[in-house]
Motif scaffolding. Structure first.
Motif, mmCIF file in Angstrom:
data_model
loop_
_atom_site.group_PDB
_atom_site.id
_atom_site.type_symbol
_atom_site.label_atom_id
_atom_site.label_comp_id
_atom_site.label_asym_id
_atom_site.label_seq_id
_atom_site.Cartn_x
_atom_site.Cartn_y
_atom_site.Cartn_z
ATOM 1 N N ALA A 54 0.579 -1.075 0.010
ATOM 2 C CA ALA A 54 0.000 0.143 -0.117
ATOM 3 C C ALA A 54 0.938 1.127 -0.030
ATOM 4 N N ASP A 55 0.496 2.022 -0.666
ATOM 5 C CA ASP A 55 0.802 3.589 -0.416
ATOM 6 C C ASP A 55 1.516 4.111 0.418
ATOM 7 N N SER A 56 0.096 3.411 1.697
ATOM 8 C CA SER A 56 0.501 4.820 3.187
ATOM 9 C C SER A 56 1.964 4.490 3.635
ATOM 10 N N VAL A 57 2.159 2.547 3.043
ATOM 11 C CA VAL A 57 3.747 2.145 4.139
ATOM 12 C C VAL A 57 4.785 1.476 3.004
ATOM 13 N N LYS A 58 4.404 2.299 2.083
ATOM 14 C CA LYS A 58 6.052 1.782 1.238
ATOM 15 C C LYS A 58 6.802 2.071 2.097
ATOM 16 N N GLY A 59 7.712 1.873 1.225
ATOM 17 C CA GLY A 59 10.132 2.241 1.950
ATOM 18 C C GLY A 59 9.334 2.078 3.283
ATOM 19 N N ARG A 60 8.019 2.480 4.017
ATOM 20 C CA ARG A 60 8.340 1.706 5.538
ATOM 21 C C ARG A 60 7.968 0.236 6.478
ATOM 22 N N PHE A 61 7.196 0.136 4.956
ATOM 23 C CA PHE A 61 6.820 -2.287 5.784
ATOM 24 C C PHE A 61 7.304 -2.643 4.685
ATOM 25 N N THR A 62 7.369 -3.758 4.793
ATOM 26 C CA THR A 62 8.288 -4.463 4.392
ATOM 27 C C THR A 62 7.482 -6.140 4.152
ATOM 28 N N ILE A 63 6.747 -6.436 3.666
ATOM 29 C CA ILE A 63 6.329 -7.977 4.014
ATOM 30 C C ILE A 63 7.859 -8.739 2.848
ATOM 31 N N SER A 64 7.590 -10.743 4.128
ATOM 32 C CA SER A 64 8.174 -11.368 3.179
ATOM 33 C C SER A 64 7.568 -12.892 3.872
ATOM 34 N N ARG A 65 7.947 -14.144 2.859
ATOM 35 C CA ARG A 65 6.924 -15.168 3.107
ATOM 36 C C ARG A 65 8.567 -16.120 3.530
#
Length: 116
Positions: free
Chosen positions: A62-73
Motif C-alpha cells: 500500500a502507498d501509505s506504508v511503502k518504504g516503511r513496511f516490508t513483507i516476506s514469506r
C-alpha cells in the motif's frame, strides 16, 4: 482450508518498529496460499490492504506504508512476516493475516498501537 496464527503485535512509540508474524497451518500445496498478506482495520475504519506477497515473492504494498513496511514469506516454514519501521500513530489498527484474498482465510487479528 488453511488456518492462520498471528503474533508480534503490541504497543510501540512513534518512529519505532514491530515485526508481525503469521504461521500458516495447512498444506504447502494449497492454492489458498499462492497469495498471502496483511490487512488492517483502524477504529471506525474499513479493512484495508497493507501488503501481499506471492509464492514467487512478488509484492504489492500500500502507498501509505511503502518504504516503511516490508513483507516476506518463507515457503518452507509456511510463515509470512511484516516488518514495520518508522511507525506512525495512523498505523494503529488491528492487523489481519490473510490467505487467498477476501473470500479466503483470515487470522483472528492482532492489535498494533502506535502511541507515545
Amino acid at each position: 482450508q488453511v488456518q492462520l496464527e498471528e503474533s508480534g503485535g503490541g504497543l510501540v512509540q512513534p518512529g519505532g518498529s514491530l515485526r508481525l508474524a503469521c504461521t500458516v497451518l495447512g498444506s504447502f500445496f494449497s492454492s489458498e496460499i499462492d497469495v498471502v498478506g496483511w490487512y488492517r482495520q483502524a477504529p471506525g475504519g474499513q479493512r484495508e490492504l497493507v501488503a501481499t506477497i506471492t509464492r514467487s515473492g512478488m509484492t504489492n504494498i500500500a502507498d501509505s506504508v511503502k518504504g516503511r513496511f516490508t513483507i516476506s514469506r518463507d515457503n518452507f516454514r509456511l510463515t509470512v512476516s511484516l516488518q514495520m519501521n518508522r511507525l506512525k500513530s495512523e498505523d494503529t489498527a488491528v492487523y489481519y493475516c490473510n490467505a487467498g484474498g477476501h473470500f479466503g482465510t483470515w487470522g483472528q487479528g492482532i492489535q498494533v498501537t502506535v502511541s507515545s
